[in-house]
Design an enzyme around this catalytic site. Structure first.
Site, PDB file in Angstrom:
ATOM      1  N   SER A  52      56.461  41.763  37.729  1.00 28.42           N
ATOM      2  CA  SER A  52      57.972  41.662  37.623  1.00 28.42           C
ATOM      3  C   SER A  52      59.308  42.778  37.746  1.00 28.42           C
ATOM      4  O   SER A  52      60.403  42.829  37.256  1.00 28.42           O
ATOM      5  CB  SER A  52      59.312  40.211  37.740  1.00 28.42           C
ATOM      6  OG  SER A  52      58.648  39.714  35.840  1.00 28.42           O
ATOM      7  N   GLY A  55      58.516  49.047  39.826  1.00 30.09           N
ATOM      8  CA  GLY A  55      58.602  48.929  41.453  1.00 30.09           C
ATOM      9  C   GLY A  55      58.344  48.073  42.086  1.00 30.09           C
ATOM     10  O   GLY A  55      59.672  47.478  42.192  1.00 30.09           O
ATOM     11  N   ASP A 113      49.790  39.336  29.183  1.00 34.79           N
ATOM     12  CA  ASP A 113      48.543  39.221  30.660  1.00 34.79           C
ATOM     13  C   ASP A 113      48.626  38.012  31.641  1.00 34.79           C
ATOM     14  O   ASP A 113      47.699  36.682  31.905  1.00 34.79           O
ATOM     15  CB  ASP A 113      47.624  39.319  29.492  1.00 34.79           C
ATOM     16  CG  ASP A 113      45.653  39.829  30.610  1.00 34.79           C
ATOM     17  OD1 ASP A 113      46.250  39.336  31.325  1.00 34.79           O
ATOM     18  OD2 ASP A 113      44.873  39.243  30.199  1.00 34.79           O
ATOM     19  N   ALA A 114      48.500  38.687  32.802  1.00 38.56           N
ATOM     20  CA  ALA A 114      49.414  37.960  34.261  1.00 38.56           C
ATOM     21  C   ALA A 114      47.505  37.315  34.254  1.00 38.56           C
ATOM     22  O   ALA A 114      47.514  36.180  34.424  1.00 38.56           O
ATOM     23  CB  ALA A 114      49.629  38.232  35.339  1.00 38.56           C
ATOM     24  N   VAL A 142      50.904  43.075  41.066  1.00 38.90           N
ATOM     25  CA  VAL A 142      50.300  43.622  39.668  1.00 38.90           C
ATOM     26  C   VAL A 142      49.411  44.503  40.276  1.00 38.90           C
ATOM     27  O   VAL A 142      48.650  44.773  40.653  1.00 38.90           O
ATOM     28  CB  VAL A 142      49.430  42.407  39.691  1.00 38.90           C
ATOM     29  CG1 VAL A 142      48.755  42.729  38.222  1.00 38.90           C
ATOM     30  CG2 VAL A 142      49.980  41.153  39.486  1.00 38.90           C
ATOM     31  N   ALA A 143      49.677  45.916  39.156  1.00 36.44           N
ATOM     32  CA  ALA A 143      49.210  47.152  39.222  1.00 36.44           C
ATOM     33  C   ALA A 143      48.039  47.528  38.184  1.00 36.44           C
ATOM     34  O   ALA A 143      49.922  47.436  37.231  1.00 36.44           O
ATOM     35  CB  ALA A 143      49.945  47.633  40.012  1.00 36.44           C
ATOM     36  N   TYR A 241      42.706  57.031  48.688  1.00 33.89           N
ATOM     37  CA  TYR A 241      43.632  55.734  48.842  1.00 33.89           C
ATOM     38  C   TYR A 241      42.762  54.565  49.329  1.00 33.89           C
ATOM     39  O   TYR A 241      41.882  54.037  49.426  1.00 33.89           O
ATOM     40  CB  TYR A 241      44.949  55.969  49.311  1.00 33.89           C
ATOM     41  CG  TYR A 241      46.128  54.475  48.391  1.00 33.89           C
ATOM     42  CD1 TYR A 241      46.119  54.692  47.035  1.00 33.89           C
ATOM     43  CD2 TYR A 241      45.654  54.057  49.637  1.00 33.89           C
ATOM     44  CE1 TYR A 241      47.164  53.506  46.394  1.00 33.89           C
ATOM     45  CE2 TYR A 241      46.993  52.256  49.034  1.00 33.89           C
ATOM     46  CZ  TYR A 241      46.906  52.060  47.659  1.00 33.89           C
ATOM     47  OH  TYR A 241      47.805  51.198  46.840  1.00 33.89           O
TER      48      TYR A 241
END
Length: 402
Positions: A52, A55, A113-114, A142-143, A241
């Site tokens: 959250s 980005g 830590d998610a 999440v990145a 990518y």
């Protein structure tokens, strides 16, 4: 009190300090850019945003609060102020929490830590105890470079590599004096278990694990909807990518969405989708070879018509909440990137890409915008901020007592 004047210090696109006042102003500007809802919902929906603080995850949080009237929980992983300032996400989160509180929105932010089951348990308890035991929405953004598997304890690391063979591309860098250079870089191909490791970190496994935890504890509301944020991008960047290791992870994320969509429909009449967003300057994207050059050229073509993250996430919330139809492509994805992948736009960018050199880049790309956007990620180059004035850096985490 730890007030001091903060000046930008960087190594390439990575800045060592962040500016609290600049970060706060950026969040305020994002909130003001979101159109007010046409009507307040009968009940404020409860939402969880994972990732959250930066980005598109930050944009999802701000747009959700300002447009959809959500309340709920944001999860992120940021460093507190110490010898250096706090991370930019620390200050953005503090600013988001303050704006939410001032506007009567109940939003709790958890730092940790998610990927861990401990964080999932904390969130489940909060949903049960503070938010009525029912979650309406989950946005996953999440990145991360690494993940530890909660079941096995195995560690995984994501890599940015092409698949099959080495890839040469041009990329944009800035010298210590801020002068732009277009350079050729070569990235070696993935080897060994690089693809599997990247998929383990950036694919859909953790997203599905979040749904598992919530479902097992009966915390999903009827009609629960979840969206994971993704990116496809241009053919110009595809080799590194979409066709590279990260692309394999994104494909896994999209397959996970299709699996979850079937499961949630049966369980609670719910939905799971991926949202394919358009290009933006983020702390994650600037690390990808070629992306800086591509985004600068894209801005050179589109100018102010380039859609910022908060505008895209406002549209996503409108689709998730029924203000607009939840239209999907053939792969079950929400497409917020059509402005970027328009054939005419891509042709114009490709023409500039092929002509770009250190001598010509200033005419082809919007370098002033790009350079400022990178600095704004850390709270610098924000209009209205006097950077000669000392600023308090020891900003507490929202809800803490110190």
């Amino acid at each position: 009190m730890t007030e001091r004047v903060i000046t930008p210090r960087s190594r390439g696109f990575l800045f060592l300090d962040s500016h609290p006042a600049g970060c706060a102003r950026l969040v305020e500007d994002m909130w003001r850019a979101v159109p007010a809802p046409a009507a307040a919902p009968d009940r404020a929906p409860v939402a969880l945003v994972i990732g959250s603080s930066a980005g598109y995850g930050l944009a999802a949080t701000v747009a959700g609060l300002a447009r959809a009237g959500i309340r709920g929980i944001g999860v992120c992983f940021e460093k507190a102020p110490g010898r250096l300032t706090g991370t930019a996400g620390w200050y953005r989160t503090a600013a988001t929490a303050e704006l939410a509180r001032d506007r009567g929105r109940e939003m709790v932010f958890l730092n940790g830590d998610a990927f861990s089951d401990a964080m999932k348990e904390r969130v489940c308890e909060l949903v049960r105890q503070r938010f009525g035991g029912r979650l309406d929405y989950l946005v996953y953004s999440v990145a991360a470079p690494r993940r530890t598997d909660p079941d096995t304890g195995a560690g995984y690391a994501s890599v940015l590599k092409p698949v099959g063979e080495a890839h040469r591309t041009r990329t944009l860098v800035f010298t210590d004096r801020g002068a732009p250079e277009v350079k050729e870089v070569e990235t070696p191909p993935a080897e060994g278990d690089d693809i599997a490791q990247t998929v383990a970190v950036m694919g859909g496994s953790d997203w599905e694990r979040w749904i598992d935890h919530l479902a097992e504890r009966e915390l999903l509301a009827p009609g629960f909807t979840t969206a994971a944020l993704s990116y496809i991008g241009s053919p110009l960047t595809a080799a590194i990518y979409r066709q590279g290791t990260i692309g394999a992870a994104k494909a896994h994320l999209e397959q996970t969405a299709r699996t979850l969509d079937v499961r949630l429909a049966e369980l609670v009449g719910g939905r799971a989708v991926t949202s394919v967003n358009g290009a933006a300057v983020t702390q994650s994207s600037t690390a990808i070879p070629g992306i800086a050059l591509y985004v600068g050229l894209l801005r050179g073509v589109l100018g102010d018509t380039m859609s910022p993250p908060v505008a895209q996430l406002t549209e996503l919330w409108d689709r998730l909440t029924g203000v607009r139809p939840l239209d999907l492509d053939a792969e079950g994805r929400v497409r917020l990137d059509t402005w970027e992948l328009d054939p005419g736009v891509q042709a114009a960018v490709a023409e500039r890409w092929n002509s770009a050199t250190t001598d010509t880049i200033g005419e082809l790309a919007d370098l002033d915008w790009f350079h400022a956007e990178v600095r704004r990620l850390y709270g610098f180059a924000v209009p209205g901020i006097d950077y000669t004035v000392p600023v308090e850096t020891d900003v507490p985490w929202p809800g803490s007592t110190s």
